[in-house]
Design a protein around this motif. Structure first.
Motif, PDB file in Angstrom:
ATOM      1  N   GLY A   1       0.803  -1.216   0.000  1.00 16.62           N
ATOM      2  CA  GLY A   1       0.000   0.000   0.000  1.00 16.62           C
ATOM      3  C   GLY A   1       0.831   1.260   0.000  1.00 16.62           C
ATOM      4  O   GLY A   1       0.313   2.360   0.257  1.00 16.62           O
ATOM      5  N   GLU A   2       2.131   1.146  -0.328  1.00 18.16           N
ATOM      6  CA  GLU A   2       3.016   2.304  -0.376  1.00 18.16           C
ATOM      7  C   GLU A   2       2.999   2.900  -1.787  1.00 18.16           C
ATOM      8  O   GLU A   2       3.165   2.168  -2.769  1.00 18.16           O
ATOM      9  CB  GLU A   2       4.444   1.889  -0.015  1.00 18.16           C
ATOM     10  CG  GLU A   2       4.559   1.287   1.369  1.00 18.16           C
ATOM     11  CD  GLU A   2       5.879   0.577   1.593  1.00 18.16           C
ATOM     12  OE1 GLU A   2       6.208   0.319   2.772  1.00 18.16           O
ATOM     13  OE2 GLU A   2       6.582   0.250   0.606  1.00 18.16           O
ATOM     14  N   PRO A   3       2.803   4.203  -1.930  1.00 15.16           N
ATOM     15  CA  PRO A   3       2.766   4.825  -3.255  1.00 15.16           C
ATOM     16  C   PRO A   3       4.063   4.582  -4.025  1.00 15.16           C
ATOM     17  O   PRO A   3       5.160   4.707  -3.463  1.00 15.16           O
ATOM     18  CB  PRO A   3       2.575   6.311  -2.943  1.00 15.16           C
ATOM     19  CG  PRO A   3       1.920   6.325  -1.591  1.00 15.16           C
ATOM     20  CD  PRO A   3       2.525   5.177  -0.845  1.00 15.16           C
ATOM     21  N   ALA A   4       3.944   4.210  -5.293  1.00 16.76           N
ATOM     22  CA  ALA A   4       5.109   3.972  -6.153  1.00 16.76           C
ATOM     23  C   ALA A   4       5.244   5.069  -7.205  1.00 16.76           C
ATOM     24  O   ALA A   4       6.336   5.571  -7.449  1.00 16.76           O
ATOM     25  CB  ALA A   4       5.005   2.609  -6.822  1.00 16.76           C
ATOM     26  N   PHE A   5       4.153   5.425  -7.863  1.00 11.77           N
ATOM     27  CA  PHE A   5       4.147   6.514  -8.840  1.00 11.77           C
ATOM     28  C   PHE A   5       2.713   6.932  -9.096  1.00 11.77           C
ATOM     29  O   PHE A   5       1.763   6.331  -8.562  1.00 11.77           O
ATOM     30  CB  PHE A   5       4.850   6.108 -10.146  1.00 11.77           C
ATOM     31  CG  PHE A   5       4.322   4.853 -10.786  1.00 11.77           C
ATOM     32  CD1 PHE A   5       3.267   4.883 -11.683  1.00 11.77           C
ATOM     33  CD2 PHE A   5       4.906   3.624 -10.506  1.00 11.77           C
ATOM     34  CE1 PHE A   5       2.786   3.732 -12.275  1.00 11.77           C
ATOM     35  CE2 PHE A   5       4.434   2.445 -11.105  1.00 11.77           C
ATOM     36  CZ  PHE A   5       3.375   2.503 -11.988  1.00 11.77           C
ATOM     37  N   LYS A   6       2.538   7.957  -9.901  1.00 12.60           N
ATOM     38  CA  LYS A   6       1.212   8.489 -10.193  1.00 12.60           C
ATOM     39  C   LYS A   6       0.895   8.363 -11.679  1.00 12.60           C
ATOM     40  O   LYS A   6       1.785   8.174 -12.507  1.00 12.60           O
ATOM     41  CB  LYS A   6       1.111   9.958  -9.758  1.00 12.60           C
ATOM     42  CG  LYS A   6       1.214  10.167  -8.253  1.00 12.60           C
ATOM     43  CD  LYS A   6       1.066  11.641  -7.900  1.00 12.60           C
ATOM     44  CE  LYS A   6       1.144  11.855  -6.390  1.00 12.60           C
ATOM     45  NZ  LYS A   6       0.981  13.294  -6.034  1.00 12.60           N
ATOM     46  N   ILE A   7      -0.392   8.466 -11.987  1.00 11.19           N
ATOM     47  CA  ILE A   7      -0.853   8.520 -13.366  1.00 11.19           C
ATOM     48  C   ILE A   7      -1.702   9.774 -13.512  1.00 11.19           C
ATOM     49  O   ILE A   7      -2.629   9.984 -12.732  1.00 11.19           O
ATOM     50  CB  ILE A   7      -1.683   7.272 -13.733  1.00 11.19           C
ATOM     51  CG1 ILE A   7      -0.834   6.000 -13.600  1.00 11.19           C
ATOM     52  CG2 ILE A   7      -2.242   7.397 -15.152  1.00 11.19           C
ATOM     53  CD1 ILE A   7      -1.615   4.723 -13.819  1.00 11.19           C
TER      54      ILE A   7
END
Length: 229
Positions: free
Chosen positions: A144-150
């Motif tokens: 559940g850790e953010p990796a990247f955005k879209i």
């Protein structure tokens, strides 16, 4: 910043850590998505507003099929709640083994998708970030850790051009361009002409995150294009 520097920022496990059921994605840097609809389904949707369960073929750079994707959802729920309804999408390989499962719960506000591989084991999540004008999502790892955005375009303002959903770092100020994208091509030539979506990402991106990008594409289609061809 050079492309190699951008890709180095993304998680990239050693090859021997790659889950065996995702080995197909190891060296890939592009996927091409083709919707599969019968004439009867198109007619029912156009004339009666009956949304069929979606089916897709996923192909590689050379036009060879690598996955099939089949939606599993309730007809009444699809008609009544549209993009808020729940669904499961089963991704199978050429031997008809389910290698990825995409799970979308019933939602009334922000959209989310759990990516499982093998089925039952979460390897990533795609979560919508509410924005007044633009489609925005965060892709997270299995913890559940953010990796990247879209970050997507203003859908209603696109016409006769590619509709790009850019893959960007968590801190958009760090880089001056995206490291990949999901896009709906206005036109496309070559062995994958006619593709409904094209996915591009670094070849050394963690295969779990590549599967999450595929899930993000399915969610984007579900949210913005299920009534558009």
């Amino acid at each position: 910043m050079e492309f190699s520097e951008v890709t180095a920022m993304m998680p990239s496990p050693e090859p021997y850590h790659c889950p065996s059921h995702l080995e197909t994605l190891t060296r890939m840097d592009q996927l091409f998505i083709f919707k599969e609809e019968t004439f009867e389904e198109c007619l029912a949707e156009a004339c009666c507003g009956i949304m069929p369960m979606k089916r897709y073929n996923v192909k590689d750079n050379t036009g060879n099929k690598v996955f099939s994707v089949v939606e599993d959802s309730e007809c009444c729920e699809r008609q009544c709640f549209g993009s808020g309804s729940s669904f499961i999408m089963n991704v199978t390989d050429l031997s008809n083994q389910e290698v990825i499962r995409l799970v979308h719960p019933f939602v009334c506000c922000t959209q989310e998708l759990e990516v499982q591989s093998p089925p039952g084991t979460a390897i990533g999540y795609v979560r919508q970030n509410l924005n007044v004008c633009l489609p925005k999502f965060t892709v997270e790892n299995e913890r559940g850790e953010p990796a990247f955005k879209i970050e997507g375009p203003c859908i209603v303002c696109t016409c006769c051009t590619d509709e790009n959903f850019e893959l960007v770092s968590l801190d958009g100020a760090v880089i001056d361009r995206s490291f990949g994208k999901i896009f709906k091509p206005f036109s496309y030539s070559g062995p994958n002409a006619g593709a409904d979506f094209v996915l591009r990402f670094p070849s050394n991106l963690d295969v779990k995150m590549k599967a999450a990008v595929l899930g993000a594409c399915m969610l984007i289609d579900w949210m913005y294009y299920q009534k558009r061809k």
